[in-house]
Write a protein that holds these residues in place. Structure first.
Motif, PDB file in Angstrom:
ATOM      1  N   THR A 113      39.160  40.599  54.628  1.00 52.88           N
ATOM      2  CA  THR A 113      39.328  40.709  53.185  1.00 52.88           C
ATOM      3  C   THR A 113      38.210  40.002  52.449  1.00 52.88           C
ATOM      4  O   THR A 113      37.781  38.902  52.849  1.00 52.88           O
ATOM      5  CB  THR A 113      40.690  40.140  52.740  1.00 52.88           C
ATOM      6  OG1 THR A 113      40.853  40.356  51.333  1.00 52.88           O
ATOM      7  CG2 THR A 113      40.825  38.654  53.047  1.00 52.88           C
ATOM      8  N   SER A 115      36.715  37.689  49.638  1.00 55.98           N
ATOM      9  CA  SER A 115      37.347  36.480  49.120  1.00 55.98           C
ATOM     10  C   SER A 115      36.438  35.760  48.131  1.00 55.98           C
ATOM     11  O   SER A 115      35.555  34.993  48.537  1.00 55.98           O
ATOM     12  CB  SER A 115      37.715  35.547  50.273  1.00 55.98           C
ATOM     13  OG  SER A 115      38.270  34.341  49.791  1.00 55.98           O
ATOM     14  N   HIS A 118      36.786  31.864  48.437  1.00 50.83           N
ATOM     15  CA  HIS A 118      36.201  31.181  49.585  1.00 50.83           C
ATOM     16  C   HIS A 118      35.129  30.217  49.063  1.00 50.83           C
ATOM     17  O   HIS A 118      34.466  30.500  48.061  1.00 50.83           O
ATOM     18  CB  HIS A 118      35.589  32.223  50.524  1.00 50.83           C
ATOM     19  CG  HIS A 118      35.096  31.689  51.818  1.00 50.83           C
ATOM     20  ND1 HIS A 118      33.903  31.002  51.932  1.00 50.83           N
ATOM     21  CD2 HIS A 118      35.616  31.754  53.078  1.00 50.83           C
ATOM     22  CE1 HIS A 118      33.713  30.657  53.193  1.00 50.83           C
ATOM     23  NE2 HIS A 118      34.739  31.092  53.907  1.00 50.83           N
ATOM     24  N   LEU A 149      44.482  31.015  54.016  1.00 52.88           N
ATOM     25  CA  LEU A 149      43.634  31.989  53.332  1.00 52.88           C
ATOM     26  C   LEU A 149      43.583  31.628  51.853  1.00 52.88           C
ATOM     27  O   LEU A 149      44.572  31.187  51.277  1.00 52.88           O
ATOM     28  CB  LEU A 149      44.183  33.400  53.504  1.00 52.88           C
ATOM     29  CG  LEU A 149      44.327  33.904  54.948  1.00 52.88           C
ATOM     30  CD1 LEU A 149      44.953  35.286  54.961  1.00 52.88           C
ATOM     31  CD2 LEU A 149      42.970  33.924  55.650  1.00 52.88           C
ATOM     32  N   ARG A 157      38.817  45.486  51.186  1.00 53.54           N
ATOM     33  CA  ARG A 157      39.084  45.047  52.558  1.00 53.54           C
ATOM     34  C   ARG A 157      38.614  46.081  53.565  1.00 53.54           C
ATOM     35  O   ARG A 157      38.409  47.251  53.245  1.00 53.54           O
ATOM     36  CB  ARG A 157      40.590  44.846  52.772  1.00 53.54           C
ATOM     37  CG  ARG A 157      41.158  43.710  51.966  1.00 53.54           C
ATOM     38  CD  ARG A 157      42.513  43.293  52.493  1.00 53.54           C
ATOM     39  NE  ARG A 157      43.073  42.332  51.553  1.00 53.54           N
ATOM     40  CZ  ARG A 157      44.298  42.378  51.085  1.00 53.54           C
ATOM     41  NH1 ARG A 157      45.121  43.320  51.497  1.00 53.54           N
ATOM     42  NH2 ARG A 157      44.717  41.463  50.230  1.00 53.54           N
ATOM     43  N   GLU A 193      38.640  36.053  56.299  1.00 57.75           N
ATOM     44  CA  GLU A 193      38.098  36.141  54.946  1.00 57.75           C
ATOM     45  C   GLU A 193      36.577  36.231  54.994  1.00 57.75           C
ATOM     46  O   GLU A 193      35.933  35.543  55.796  1.00 57.75           O
ATOM     47  CB  GLU A 193      38.483  34.911  54.130  1.00 57.75           C
ATOM     48  CG  GLU A 193      39.914  34.881  53.681  1.00 57.75           C
ATOM     49  CD  GLU A 193      40.183  33.690  52.780  1.00 57.75           C
ATOM     50  OE1 GLU A 193      40.410  33.915  51.580  1.00 57.75           O
ATOM     51  OE2 GLU A 193      40.165  32.553  53.274  1.00 57.75           O
TER      52      GLU A 193
END
Length: 232
Positions: A113, A115, A118, A149, A157, A193
């Motif tokens: 996915t 992110s 992040h 996460l 994704r 991620e």
């Protein structure tokens, strides 16, 4: 790898003039893979479906009426072929250059996915209120699933196709992305991620209704299956 890139649309006529260029960027980003581009028109009433049908190299599946972005993603996953399905939002809130990073992340994973939350991701120009709600929702999903996460609500994704189909059915609204990720965790699938940068959409307007979606997320959080222990 054989890939299907799923692009959900609903009343996105404003995106059509720049779409051929975007699709060319998607193909360049995924050079070296066998790529199928699949648009799902979710009952548009502004001519989006007819415009999509005129774009060379783009396959189109049309819902007879508007069902929701989750339904469009589910249709795309059901109609996808190959080894992996990528969901990509054609509003370019995420640059298509994130796609090959998602594909590479599937090496040893079932779901990758994008992110923005992040530590190596980022956000540019998104409204503070909407950003606050998105971050809050991701925090609540992290606490509920006990998974480390940072982003649960991003729909961009890559899924290994058998894994993606095992997660259906899903909600038909904007909570589908969070549901699919939480369901993957509950099934013990490997989720990773990929840092990404979220930006303001290039054209058109978002169809997300913040308060309605916030209530739907709270209902989903209440009803989620628990995530089994172990690394994700």
């Amino acid at each position: 790898m054989k890939l299907t890139v799923i692009l959900p649309f609903f009343n996105e006529a404003a995106l059509l003039p720049s779409l051929p260029d975007l699709l060319a960027r998607v193909r360049r980003a995924l050079e070296g893979h066998e790529v199928r581009l699949l648009a799902v028109d979710d009952g548009s009433t502004d001519g989006t479906g007819d415009g999509l049908a005129r774009i060379e190299g783009l396959e189109v599946v049309r819902h007879p009426g508007n069902r929701g972005v989750g339904a469009a993603m589910a249709t795309g996953i059901t109609e996808a072929t190959g080894e992996a399905a990528l969901v990509y939002d054609p509003d370019e809130a995420y640059a298509p250059e994130v796609l090959p990073r998602l594909v590479r992340a599937l090496d040893g994973a079932d779901v990758a996915t994008a992110s923005p939350y992040h530590p190596d991701g980022g956000v540019e120009g998104v409204g503070a209120f909407r950003l606050l709600l998105s971050r809050a929702a991701s925090l609540l999903y992290r606490l509920r699933t006990k998974a480390p996460l940072r982003t649960f609500t991003c729909a961009v994704r890559a899924y290994r196709l058998p894994a993606a189909r095992s997660l259906l059915p899903a909600p038909e609204d904007f909570t589908a992305a969070a549901y699919l990720l939480a369901n993957a965790l509950a099934k013990g699938l490997r989720v990773v991620e990929v840092p990404a940068r979220l930006r303001v959409r290039r054209a058109g307007s978002s169809k997300l209704r913040i308060l309605r979606t916030a209530r739907a997320h709270l209902r989903l959080l209440r009803d989620l299956p628990m995530t089994p222990p172990g690394p994700h």
